[in-house]
Design a protein around this motif. Structure first.
Motif, PDB file in Angstrom:
ATOM      1  N   MET A 631      75.680  19.503 101.188  1.00 40.89           N
ATOM      2  CA  MET A 631      75.426  20.515 100.544  1.00 40.89           C
ATOM      3  C   MET A 631      75.289  20.245  98.976  1.00 40.89           C
ATOM      4  O   MET A 631      76.142  20.739  98.051  1.00 40.89           O
ATOM      5  CB  MET A 631      76.642  21.639 100.718  1.00 40.89           C
ATOM      6  CG  MET A 631      78.110  21.003 100.792  1.00 40.89           C
ATOM      7  SD  MET A 631      79.075  22.550 100.780  1.00 40.89           S
ATOM      8  CE  MET A 631      80.112  21.980  99.184  1.00 40.89           C
ATOM      9  N   PRO A 632      74.368  19.362  98.507  1.00 41.71           N
ATOM     10  CA  PRO A 632      74.207  19.180  96.980  1.00 41.71           C
ATOM     11  C   PRO A 632      73.506  20.460  96.502  1.00 41.71           C
ATOM     12  O   PRO A 632      73.274  21.437  96.804  1.00 41.71           O
ATOM     13  CB  PRO A 632      73.171  18.065  97.167  1.00 41.71           C
ATOM     14  CG  PRO A 632      72.386  18.611  98.379  1.00 41.71           C
ATOM     15  CD  PRO A 632      73.335  19.008  99.406  1.00 41.71           C
ATOM     16  N   HIS A 633      74.039  20.292  95.180  1.00 42.43           N
ATOM     17  CA  HIS A 633      73.395  21.403  94.460  1.00 42.43           C
ATOM     18  C   HIS A 633      71.787  21.296  94.188  1.00 42.43           C
ATOM     19  O   HIS A 633      71.332  20.101  94.140  1.00 42.43           O
ATOM     20  CB  HIS A 633      73.764  21.168  92.821  1.00 42.43           C
ATOM     21  CG  HIS A 633      75.430  21.351  92.579  1.00 42.43           C
ATOM     22  ND1 HIS A 633      76.010  22.728  92.603  1.00 42.43           N
ATOM     23  CD2 HIS A 633      76.311  20.403  92.810  1.00 42.43           C
ATOM     24  CE1 HIS A 633      77.278  22.438  92.433  1.00 42.43           C
ATOM     25  NE2 HIS A 633      77.541  21.224  92.660  1.00 42.43           N
ATOM     26  N   ILE A 634      71.188  22.593  94.243  1.00 43.66           N
ATOM     27  CA  ILE A 634      69.766  22.391  94.161  1.00 43.66           C
ATOM     28  C   ILE A 634      69.243  22.849  92.651  1.00 43.66           C
ATOM     29  O   ILE A 634      69.440  23.844  91.981  1.00 43.66           O
ATOM     30  CB  ILE A 634      69.163  23.412  94.956  1.00 43.66           C
ATOM     31  CG1 ILE A 634      69.570  23.185  96.427  1.00 43.66           C
ATOM     32  CG2 ILE A 634      67.681  23.389  94.818  1.00 43.66           C
ATOM     33  CD1 ILE A 634      69.378  24.094  97.324  1.00 43.66           C
ATOM     34  N   MET A 635      68.993  22.009  91.810  1.00 42.62           N
ATOM     35  CA  MET A 635      68.648  21.743  90.255  1.00 42.62           C
ATOM     36  C   MET A 635      67.169  21.924  90.240  1.00 42.62           C
ATOM     37  O   MET A 635      66.498  21.322  90.519  1.00 42.62           O
ATOM     38  CB  MET A 635      69.340  20.709  89.534  1.00 42.62           C
ATOM     39  CG  MET A 635      71.070  20.547  90.010  1.00 42.62           C
ATOM     40  SD  MET A 635      71.853  21.900  89.444  1.00 42.62           S
ATOM     41  CE  MET A 635      73.521  21.437  89.329  1.00 42.62           C
ATOM     42  N   PHE A 636      66.855  22.861  89.442  1.00 42.96           N
ATOM     43  CA  PHE A 636      65.310  22.893  89.006  1.00 42.96           C
ATOM     44  C   PHE A 636      65.109  22.327  87.473  1.00 42.96           C
ATOM     45  O   PHE A 636      65.755  22.528  86.437  1.00 42.96           O
ATOM     46  CB  PHE A 636      64.898  24.288  88.616  1.00 42.96           C
ATOM     47  CG  PHE A 636      64.689  25.119  90.032  1.00 42.96           C
ATOM     48  CD1 PHE A 636      63.948  24.782  91.046  1.00 42.96           C
ATOM     49  CD2 PHE A 636      65.773  26.093  90.394  1.00 42.96           C
ATOM     50  CE1 PHE A 636      63.954  25.275  92.301  1.00 42.96           C
ATOM     51  CE2 PHE A 636      65.505  26.829  91.495  1.00 42.96           C
ATOM     52  CZ  PHE A 636      64.769  26.469  92.381  1.00 42.96           C
ATOM     53  N   PHE A 637      64.211  21.471  87.508  1.00 42.57           N
ATOM     54  CA  PHE A 637      63.735  20.611  86.486  1.00 42.57           C
ATOM     55  C   PHE A 637      62.473  20.932  86.085  1.00 42.57           C
ATOM     56  O   PHE A 637      61.523  21.248  86.847  1.00 42.57           O
ATOM     57  CB  PHE A 637      63.900  19.120  86.610  1.00 42.57           C
ATOM     58  CG  PHE A 637      65.397  18.594  86.409  1.00 42.57           C
ATOM     59  CD1 PHE A 637      65.795  18.226  85.342  1.00 42.57           C
ATOM     60  CD2 PHE A 637      66.216  18.582  87.753  1.00 42.57           C
ATOM     61  CE1 PHE A 637      67.392  17.788  85.368  1.00 42.57           C
ATOM     62  CE2 PHE A 637      67.422  18.502  87.612  1.00 42.57           C
ATOM     63  CZ  PHE A 637      68.089  17.989  86.596  1.00 42.57           C
ATOM     64  N   ALA A 638      61.892  20.732  84.688  1.00 40.15           N
ATOM     65  CA  ALA A 638      60.718  21.210  84.354  1.00 40.15           C
ATOM     66  C   ALA A 638      59.605  19.699  84.783  1.00 40.15           C
ATOM     67  O   ALA A 638      59.989  18.620  84.393  1.00 40.15           O
ATOM     68  CB  ALA A 638      60.562  21.297  82.680  1.00 40.15           C
ATOM     69  N   ALA A 639      58.640  20.331  85.200  1.00 44.48           N
ATOM     70  CA  ALA A 639      57.732  19.143  85.771  1.00 44.48           C
ATOM     71  C   ALA A 639      56.741  18.702  84.783  1.00 44.48           C
ATOM     72  O   ALA A 639      55.925  17.828  84.871  1.00 44.48           O
ATOM     73  CB  ALA A 639      57.174  19.320  86.984  1.00 44.48           C
ATOM     74  N   GLU A 640      56.698  19.488  83.704  1.00 41.41           N
ATOM     75  CA  GLU A 640      55.739  19.417  82.787  1.00 41.41           C
ATOM     76  C   GLU A 640      56.273  20.186  81.408  1.00 41.41           C
ATOM     77  O   GLU A 640      57.201  20.946  81.577  1.00 41.41           O
ATOM     78  CB  GLU A 640      54.314  19.892  83.203  1.00 41.41           C
ATOM     79  CG  GLU A 640      54.566  21.349  83.494  1.00 41.41           C
ATOM     80  CD  GLU A 640      53.323  22.011  84.199  1.00 41.41           C
ATOM     81  OE1 GLU A 640      52.833  21.241  85.140  1.00 41.41           O
ATOM     82  OE2 GLU A 640      52.743  23.287  83.917  1.00 41.41           O
ATOM     83  N   ASN A 641      55.534  20.050  80.278  1.00 37.04           N
ATOM     84  CA  ASN A 641      55.837  20.754  79.000  1.00 37.04           C
ATOM     85  C   ASN A 641      55.415  22.343  79.493  1.00 37.04           C
ATOM     86  O   ASN A 641      54.388  22.728  79.801  1.00 37.04           O
ATOM     87  CB  ASN A 641      54.994  20.501  78.028  1.00 37.04           C
ATOM     88  CG  ASN A 641      55.314  18.792  77.569  1.00 37.04           C
ATOM     89  OD1 ASN A 641      56.614  18.477  77.738  1.00 37.04           O
ATOM     90  ND2 ASN A 641      54.427  18.305  76.861  1.00 37.04           N
ATOM     91  N   ILE A 642      56.552  23.259  79.456  1.00 35.20           N
ATOM     92  CA  ILE A 642      56.121  24.570  79.723  1.00 35.20           C
ATOM     93  C   ILE A 642      56.260  25.411  78.423  1.00 35.20           C
ATOM     94  O   ILE A 642      57.279  25.625  77.649  1.00 35.20           O
ATOM     95  CB  ILE A 642      57.200  25.026  80.988  1.00 35.20           C
ATOM     96  CG1 ILE A 642      57.391  24.475  81.918  1.00 35.20           C
ATOM     97  CG2 ILE A 642      56.823  26.552  81.209  1.00 35.20           C
ATOM     98  CD1 ILE A 642      58.439  24.442  82.923  1.00 35.20           C
ATOM     99  N   PRO A 643      55.259  26.009  78.097  1.00 36.15           N
ATOM    100  CA  PRO A 643      55.156  27.051  76.822  1.00 36.15           C
ATOM    101  C   PRO A 643      56.089  28.103  77.033  1.00 36.15           C
ATOM    102  O   PRO A 643      56.264  28.601  78.195  1.00 36.15           O
ATOM    103  CB  PRO A 643      53.500  27.398  76.773  1.00 36.15           C
ATOM    104  CG  PRO A 643      52.990  26.622  77.828  1.00 36.15           C
ATOM    105  CD  PRO A 643      53.751  26.221  78.594  1.00 36.15           C
ATOM    106  N   PRO A 644      56.506  28.779  75.998  1.00 40.44           N
ATOM    107  CA  PRO A 644      57.259  29.860  76.000  1.00 40.44           C
ATOM    108  C   PRO A 644      56.526  31.045  76.609  1.00 40.44           C
ATOM    109  O   PRO A 644      55.106  31.092  76.719  1.00 40.44           O
ATOM    110  CB  PRO A 644      57.577  30.151  74.624  1.00 40.44           C
ATOM    111  CG  PRO A 644      56.861  29.503  73.738  1.00 40.44           C
ATOM    112  CD  PRO A 644      56.348  28.155  74.512  1.00 40.44           C
ATOM    113  N   LEU A 645      57.366  31.828  77.400  1.00 39.57           N
ATOM    114  CA  LEU A 645      56.763  32.983  78.002  1.00 39.57           C
ATOM    115  C   LEU A 645      55.774  32.730  79.329  1.00 39.57           C
ATOM    116  O   LEU A 645      55.187  33.469  80.215  1.00 39.57           O
ATOM    117  CB  LEU A 645      56.053  33.973  77.129  1.00 39.57           C
ATOM    118  CG  LEU A 645      56.525  34.485  76.024  1.00 39.57           C
ATOM    119  CD1 LEU A 645      55.910  35.547  75.290  1.00 39.57           C
ATOM    120  CD2 LEU A 645      57.932  35.074  76.487  1.00 39.57           C
ATOM    121  N   LYS A 646      55.693  31.205  79.698  1.00 39.52           N
ATOM    122  CA  LYS A 646      54.826  30.937  80.844  1.00 39.52           C
ATOM    123  C   LYS A 646      55.865  31.395  82.094  1.00 39.52           C
ATOM    124  O   LYS A 646      56.925  30.798  82.043  1.00 39.52           O
ATOM    125  CB  LYS A 646      54.456  29.602  80.703  1.00 39.52           C
ATOM    126  CG  LYS A 646      53.492  29.116  81.697  1.00 39.52           C
ATOM    127  CD  LYS A 646      52.228  28.878  81.586  1.00 39.52           C
ATOM    128  CE  LYS A 646      51.531  28.516  82.705  1.00 39.52           C
ATOM    129  NZ  LYS A 646      49.812  28.552  82.392  1.00 39.52           N
TER     130      LYS A 646
END
Ligand SMILES: C[S@@+](CC[C@H](N)C(=O)[O-])C[C@H]1O[C@@H](n2cnc3c(N)ncnc32)[C@H](O)[C@@H]1O
Length: 674
Positions: A631-646
């Motif tokens: 039961m590891p934590h499921i962590m989301f990371f940015a796969a690319e530069n994400i502009p605001p409001l995207k």
């Protein structure tokens, strides 16, 4: 809660729905928070099938082999891991690529800042005597200032943490598994040569190759194998040239006029070389990109990055300075010269005559821990409206010297998406936020408030309990991991947590993930290192001002009010940790029990993140506060530069599901428009 806008086109028969289909159902909809009942009713056949589909459908399964996106920690993987656990030779802790590239390549801002802004007084040809010229040019485009200000203010609005989150292009994308994750773009056309047919996917693939090559070249240089034909240390430029030679760039042979397929308004880049390999702006240095049409040179794109005194009149009008004439200080070119109507200048003039749209890319400098870095953003298509000559004063060895320069007035074409920085400014200026449903859905449980906005209809966000951390059944005994004994920053030489990570720390000094792995061990409560340790990232919680917003066709979604640099931690997927057997899911392949995270009744902002075939987030398993690979934590990371409001999206991996005729089933997915 509303019914999903897509449906499974066919429901497999009980006979044919074997293990694969369970995982497929799971991977299609891992984070769905719809009530069970609605899911049951959406299933057409077989009770057993329904139960499986429903239960797995509702959750992210942690231990299923089939749920590839989640990189499940299953028995096979675990045993492999155990074998591999003997520490690999310890390697020195690498700095981020960007950081090293910055040091080595000397990439610094071309923005020389002079404060007094230039006044553009006339749109007509200006015939002013040189000696009359007193205007002092501003080298910092105002738009750039207002843009960064808008972002900064958004940050202050949301008490954005000052912790550095610098973009790390080129590192985090490169592990084999992450490649697999990212290359999970949908191949709409032929999969021949592994080239995606979808233009957006092509763009992402091209940028990905660029990053991988940058990293490899950097490694080669570090190990003393600098290519003989590489004169400077500009890795980005070298890679762009290698890619050009290897025909790995896009739109190189025939420069695109107008919109570039797969590139959207607001897309952000770190290097000019990236604009070049995508064909968004071909020249590596020149501000005006040109091509020849019907025997005439026309302009295709301009970069506004402070090299010339350009001026942004408002969000739609730009006064762009022509190129040339600057004294370089080299022999024979110590004095400024009048600009000529040739090259890029001629191109812009012809684009005006021929009414050809020109792409505009803004570049501006940002600082991170005192280091300069550039950000480029595609602003859309503009028309050249007018041009004229104007005197400009240069300072040469302390003396003012003047020469004529061309000025081109460009106007943003109608019908394009509004620029994100304008939206941000509007949000920041307005006293009452349009469509605001909740100022903080987390009710203070997160460090940064998570607002909810609906500008589409009157629907309110569904009822659920916000929890910032996953909760587990009371009977479940968490086993504490053995911590490291480091007293200060952990290092690859001494830290036992680093050994668990096979000799490598997965994060760089800026807190961006550099190596995606099946499982990352961060330092935890049992460790001796301070909270500032580089190996503590995702446990520190959400760093960006996230917002839940109503999309047009995908229900609720999540976005950030600030740019998210590639590799940054975004949020965890939180819910109730339930043993999979409780969820009606049978264990497979020797796995006794694994946990799923059920975000239906309780969850965090992660429960609103939608799927996309071309996601900008990826999920990473992390352990730090307990030691249970099931039961590891499921962590989301940015796969690319994400502009605001995207909109933030990840890929609920769709395994191959076949119907009774053996045909692979396809499910509709709406993405691209919010
Ligand atoms: C984890 S929830 C995401 C939040 C959801 N949109 C909501 O309104 O609560 C997953 C559900 O969102 C919808 N969804 C997610 N991604 C989608 C997509 N790309 N196209 C259509 N529907 C999507 C589906 O109904 C799916 O079951």
């Amino acid at each position: 809660m509303q019914e999903p806008s897509w449906k499974i086109s066919e429901v497999a028969s009980t006979k044919n729905l074997k293990r694969r289909s369970i995982s497929a159902a799971c991977s299609w909809n891992p984070g769905c928070s719809r009530p069970f009942a609605s899911k049951i009713s959406s299933c057409a056949e077989g009770d057993r099938v329904k139960r499986k589909r429903v239960s797995v459908d509702s959750n992210i399964a942690l231990g299923t082999k089939q749920n590839k996106l989640m990189k499940p920690i299953e028995v096979k993987t675990m045993s492999k891991e155990k074998k591999d656990e003997a520490p690999e030779p310890i390697v020195p802790f690498p700095k981020s690529l960007s950081e090293r590239a910055m040091v080595r390549t000397g990439i610094s801002s071309p923005l020389a800042v002079k404060k007094s802004p230039m006044k553009v007084t006339s749109k007509k040809k200006v015939v002013t005597k040189l000696e009359e010229c007193t205007s002092h040019a501003s080298l910092q485009p105002q738009s750039c200032l207002s843009r960064s200000r808008a972002e900064k203010s958004a940050s202050s609005l949301y008490h954005h943490d000052k912790r550095p989150t610098k973009s790390i292009p080129g590192l985090q994308a490169h592990s084999r598994r992450l490649n697999a994750c990212r290359s999970n773009v949908v191949y709409y056309g032929s999969k021949k040569n592994n080239v995606p047919a979808n233009p957006r996917a092509k763009v992402k693939r091209c940028l990905h190759i660029f990053k991988v090559r940058c990293r490899n070249l950097l490694r080669a240089i570090e190990s003393g194998k600098k290519p003989a034909n590489m004169e400077d240390n500009r890795i980005d430029r070298k890679v762009a040239s290698i890619m050009r030679k290897g025909k790995e760039t896009l739109n190189r042979d025939k420069p695109v006029v107008g919109p570039v397929p797969g590139i959207e308004v607001g897309d952000k880049y770190r290097y000019r070389a990236e604009l070049c390999i995508l064909g968004l702006h071909q020249p590596l240095q020149a501000g005006i990109g040109t091509t020849v049409r019907n025997g005439k040179r026309i302009a295709t794109s301009v970069v506004v990055s402070g090299g010339y005194p350009d001026k942004v009149v408002n969000k739609d009008v730009l006064i762009y300075s022509g190129s040339g004439g600057k004294p370089t200080g080299k022999p024979g070119h110590t004095k400024p010269k009048d600009q000529k109507l040739e090259g890029g200048n001629l191109g812009l003039k012809n684009s005006l005559d021929m009414k050809i749209p020109v792409r505009v890319i803004y570049g501006w400098e940002t600082r991170n821990r005192g280091k300069a870095m550039m950000t480029y953003s595609y602003d859309g298509l503009y028309e050249v409206e007018n041009y004229w000559l104007e005197p400009r004063t240069y300072e040469v060895k302390g003396k003012p010297m003047a020469a004529y320069v061309f000025k081109f007035q460009l106007r943003r074409m109608k019908g394009q998406p509004e620029q994100n920085w304008c939206k941000l400014k509007r949000i920041q200026m307005s006293k009452v936020r349009e469509g605001l449903c909740s100022e903080d859905i987390s009710l203070g449980k997160e460090v940064h408030p998570i607002s909810v906005v609906n500008t589409i209809n009157n629907e309110k966000v569904p009822q659920f309990r916000y929890i910032p951390k996953t909760v587990y059944p009371s009977w479940y005994q968490k086993s504490l991991p053995k911590g490291c004994k480091c007293k200060s920053q952990c290092s690859v030489e001494t830290c036992s947590c680093v050994v668990k990570n096979k000799g490598k720390i997965s994060f760089n000094f800026d807190g961006a993930i550099v190596r995606e792995k099946p499982l990352i061990y961060e330092c935890g409560p049992a460790c001796g290192c301070p909270p500032s340790c580089y190996n503590r990232v995702s446990q520190n919680g959400i760093k960006f001002p996230l917002e839940v917003f109503k999309t047009k066709i995908r229900g609720w979604g999540v976005r950030s009010l600030l740019s998210i640099p590639s590799g940054s931690f975004v949020c965890e997927y939180v819910g109730i940790g339930r043993p999979s057997s409780d969820m009606g899911v049978r264990s497979s392949e020797g796995v006794k029990e694994w946990f799923t995270v059920d975000a239906q009744e309780m969850g965090n902002v992660g429960r609103f993140i939608n799927r996309s075939c071309s996601p900008n987030l990826f999920a990473q398993h992390v352990l730090f506060d307990y030691d249970d690979k099931k039961m590891p934590h499921i962590m989301f990371f940015a796969a690319e530069n994400i502009p605001p409001l995207k909109e933030l999206t990840y890929q609920y991996k769709y395994g191959s599901v076949h119907d009774s005729d053996g045909k692979e089933k396809v499910k509709e997915c709406y993405h691209g428009t919010s």
